[in-house]
Design a protein around this motif. Sequence first.
Motif, short mmCIF file in Angstrom:
data_model
loop_
_atom_site.label_atom_id
_atom_site.label_comp_id
_atom_site.label_asym_id
_atom_site.label_seq_id
_atom_site.Cartn_x
_atom_site.Cartn_y
_atom_site.Cartn_z
N ASN A 105 1.39 -4.15 9.60
CA ASN A 105 0.71 -4.50 8.35
C ASN A 105 -0.64 -3.80 8.36
OD1 ASN A 105 -0.55 -5.62 6.15
ND2 ASN A 105 -0.36 -7.75 6.83
N GLN A 106 -0.78 -2.75 7.57
CA GLN A 106 -2.01 -1.97 7.55
C GLN A 106 -3.20 -2.79 7.09
OE1 GLN A 106 -2.48 0.78 8.91
NE2 GLN A 106 -4.32 1.72 8.02
N GLY A 107 -2.96 -3.78 6.25
CA GLY A 107 -4.04 -4.63 5.76
C GLY A 107 -4.55 -5.60 6.79
N ASN A 108 -3.85 -5.75 7.90
CA ASN A 108 -4.26 -6.64 8.99
C ASN A 108 -4.83 -5.81 10.13
OD1 ASN A 108 -4.64 -8.66 10.84
ND2 ASN A 108 -2.46 -9.15 11.11
N ASN A 109 -6.10 -5.52 10.05
CA ASN A 109 -6.81 -4.80 11.10
C ASN A 109 -6.22 -3.42 11.38
OD1 ASN A 109 -8.90 -4.59 13.00
ND2 ASN A 109 -7.58 -5.30 14.67
N LEU A 110 -5.75 -2.75 10.34
CA LEU A 110 -5.24 -1.38 10.45
C LEU A 110 -4.15 -1.26 11.53
CD1 LEU A 110 -8.61 0.63 10.21
CD2 LEU A 110 -7.19 -0.26 8.36
N GLN A 111 -3.17 -2.15 11.47
CA GLN A 111 -2.12 -2.18 12.49
C GLN A 111 -1.31 -0.89 12.56
OE1 GLN A 111 0.44 -5.51 11.81
NE2 GLN A 111 -1.01 -7.02 12.63
N CYS A 112 -1.02 -0.29 11.41
CA CYS A 112 -0.13 0.87 11.39
C CYS A 112 -0.80 2.13 11.92
CB CYS A 112 0.39 1.14 9.98
SG CYS A 112 1.29 -0.27 9.27
N MET A 113 -2.07 2.32 11.54
CA MET A 113 -2.77 3.55 11.91
C MET A 113 -4.24 3.40 11.58
SD MET A 113 -1.71 7.38 10.69
CE MET A 113 -2.62 8.82 11.24
N ASP A 114 -5.13 3.91 12.45
CA ASP A 114 -6.56 3.75 12.20
C ASP A 114 -7.24 5.06 11.83
OD1 ASP A 114 -6.54 5.06 14.62
OD2 ASP A 114 -7.89 3.66 15.64
N GLN A 115 -6.47 6.11 11.59
CA GLN A 115 -7.02 7.38 11.12
C GLN A 115 -6.92 7.44 9.59
OE1 GLN A 115 -8.37 9.70 13.50
NE2 GLN A 115 -8.15 7.80 14.66
N TYR A 116 -7.16 8.63 9.03
CA TYR A 116 -7.00 8.78 7.58
C TYR A 116 -5.51 8.75 7.28
CZ TYR A 116 -7.31 10.55 2.85
OH TYR A 116 -7.21 10.68 1.49
N VAL A 117 -5.04 7.62 6.78
CA VAL A 117 -3.61 7.31 6.77
C VAL A 117 -2.82 8.11 5.76
CG1 VAL A 117 -1.90 5.49 6.43
CG2 VAL A 117 -4.02 5.00 7.66
N GLY A 118 -3.23 8.01 4.48
CA GLY A 118 -2.38 8.48 3.40
C GLY A 118 -1.82 9.87 3.57
N ALA A 119 -2.70 10.86 3.70
CA ALA A 119 -2.25 12.25 3.79
C ALA A 119 -1.43 12.49 5.05
CB ALA A 119 -3.45 13.19 3.75
N ASN A 120 -1.82 11.88 6.16
CA ASN A 120 -1.10 12.10 7.42
C ASN A 120 0.32 11.59 7.36
OD1 ASN A 120 -3.27 13.35 8.71
ND2 ASN A 120 -4.14 11.39 9.35
N LEU A 121 0.52 10.37 6.92
CA LEU A 121 1.86 9.80 6.88
C LEU A 121 2.72 10.45 5.80
CD1 LEU A 121 1.35 5.98 7.55
CD2 LEU A 121 2.03 7.78 9.13
N ARG A 122 2.11 10.83 4.69
CA ARG A 122 2.87 11.52 3.64
C ARG A 122 3.38 12.86 4.14
NH1 ARG A 122 -1.10 9.57 0.11
NH2 ARG A 122 -2.21 11.58 0.17
N LYS A 123 2.53 13.61 4.79
CA LYS A 123 2.89 14.97 5.21
C LYS A 123 3.92 14.96 6.33
CE LYS A 123 0.93 19.38 6.67
NZ LYS A 123 -0.33 20.13 6.99
N LYS A 124 3.72 14.12 7.33
CA LYS A 124 4.59 14.17 8.51
C LYS A 124 5.85 13.33 8.37
CE LYS A 124 4.45 14.00 13.56
NZ LYS A 124 4.93 15.39 13.70
N PHE A 125 5.75 12.18 7.68
CA PHE A 125 6.88 11.25 7.65
C PHE A 125 7.38 10.93 6.24
CE2 PHE A 125 4.37 10.30 11.46
CZ PHE A 125 5.34 10.42 12.45
N ASN A 126 6.74 11.49 5.21
CA ASN A 126 7.09 11.22 3.81
C ASN A 126 6.97 9.73 3.49
OD1 ASN A 126 7.80 12.03 1.19
ND2 ASN A 126 9.96 11.65 1.55
N ILE A 127 6.01 9.05 4.09
CA ILE A 127 5.72 7.65 3.80
C ILE A 127 4.54 7.60 2.84
CG2 ILE A 127 5.00 5.43 4.76
CD1 ILE A 127 7.82 6.22 5.54
N ASN A 128 4.78 7.11 1.64
CA ASN A 128 3.76 7.10 0.58
C ASN A 128 3.13 5.73 0.36
OD1 ASN A 128 4.29 9.95 -0.89
ND2 ASN A 128 6.23 9.08 -0.24
N SER A 129 3.71 4.71 0.93
CA SER A 129 3.32 3.34 0.62
C SER A 129 2.30 2.75 1.60
CB SER A 129 4.57 2.44 0.59
OG SER A 129 5.31 2.60 1.78
N ILE A 130 1.98 3.46 2.67
CA ILE A 130 0.95 2.99 3.60
C ILE A 130 -0.30 3.81 3.34
CG2 ILE A 130 0.37 2.54 6.01
CD1 ILE A 130 2.91 1.13 4.98
N VAL A 131 -1.34 3.13 2.88
CA VAL A 131 -2.60 3.81 2.60
C VAL A 131 -3.66 3.28 3.56
CG1 VAL A 131 -2.02 4.34 0.21
CG2 VAL A 131 -3.06 2.13 0.74
#
Length: 308
Positions: free
Chosen positions: A112-138
Amino acid sequence: MNKLHTFFVLLTPLLYVNTSEVLAAKEVKTDHPLIAAYEGSKIYRKKSKEYDEYELFKGYDKAQKDYISETLEGKITQILYINPTNRSEFEIFKNYQQALNKEGATTIFECNQGNNLQCMDQYVGANLRKKFNINSIVNKSGRYMVSQLQNEDYNAYLVLGVNDKYTDIHVIELREMETDKVSFNLESMHSDIEKKGFVVIQGLYFDTDKTVLKASSKQALELTAQLLKQKSESEFLVVGHTDSEGNLSYNMDLSKGRATAVMSALIDEYNIERARLSAYGVGPLAPIAANTDAQGMAQNRRVVLVQK
């Protein structure tokens, strides 16, 4: 009714899907049959490949500042939905989660990214979109889950990502690749060598960011070895190439590692004289297509045999 269809029907009431919407979606091949859309969702885009590799996001190592991932192979379907405006991230996510749990899905990873940045603590949006095509984690919101559904009829991974605006659904149906689809023969290899001085070795396969040849590369290696034995008086360069994703130094090393793996296989497994081959890597420095889409990037990832 087969089990695949049964699963789809059982998901429907839990996800509050309107029956007429489901039927309409199936007619135009929208929703994946393993998982229906949340009621009121609209497909923003969809892409599907009968067989491809898929990099599965399984978290982020904050200490090492690196992705935790796994490469899967099979039929890949990726759908991005626009959520209904009056439903929350939490409600949509829990509906999908309950439906998957009811069907006996095993949760592989959840954050849960909204809970203390559990998914990733870097600049999330562009990184996950580019590498994994995940658009819903910001940067500060989004829930994500990976589940596996497995029985005697199918083995599939389901990737779910939800925020207030979008839902990602990725379905990876694990299966073997269909072979004998590539027209790749000694005659065409000889022709390329004679006309161009080089030939792209078709049919070599590596896992993402790896330098170990996969077993499915055997046919390509056998044909390359035959070519080398027929041109027994010639020496060759084995040159690795990558796409432009990642930094230059990393790609230079990766491309040389893959070229070295091909050279070593030809020497060790097919008795090609070591003195006839040399391995080099040029990374992304000599593209043959634009690196702006997946198709172009795939063309640029290659190993080339160059006659000296």
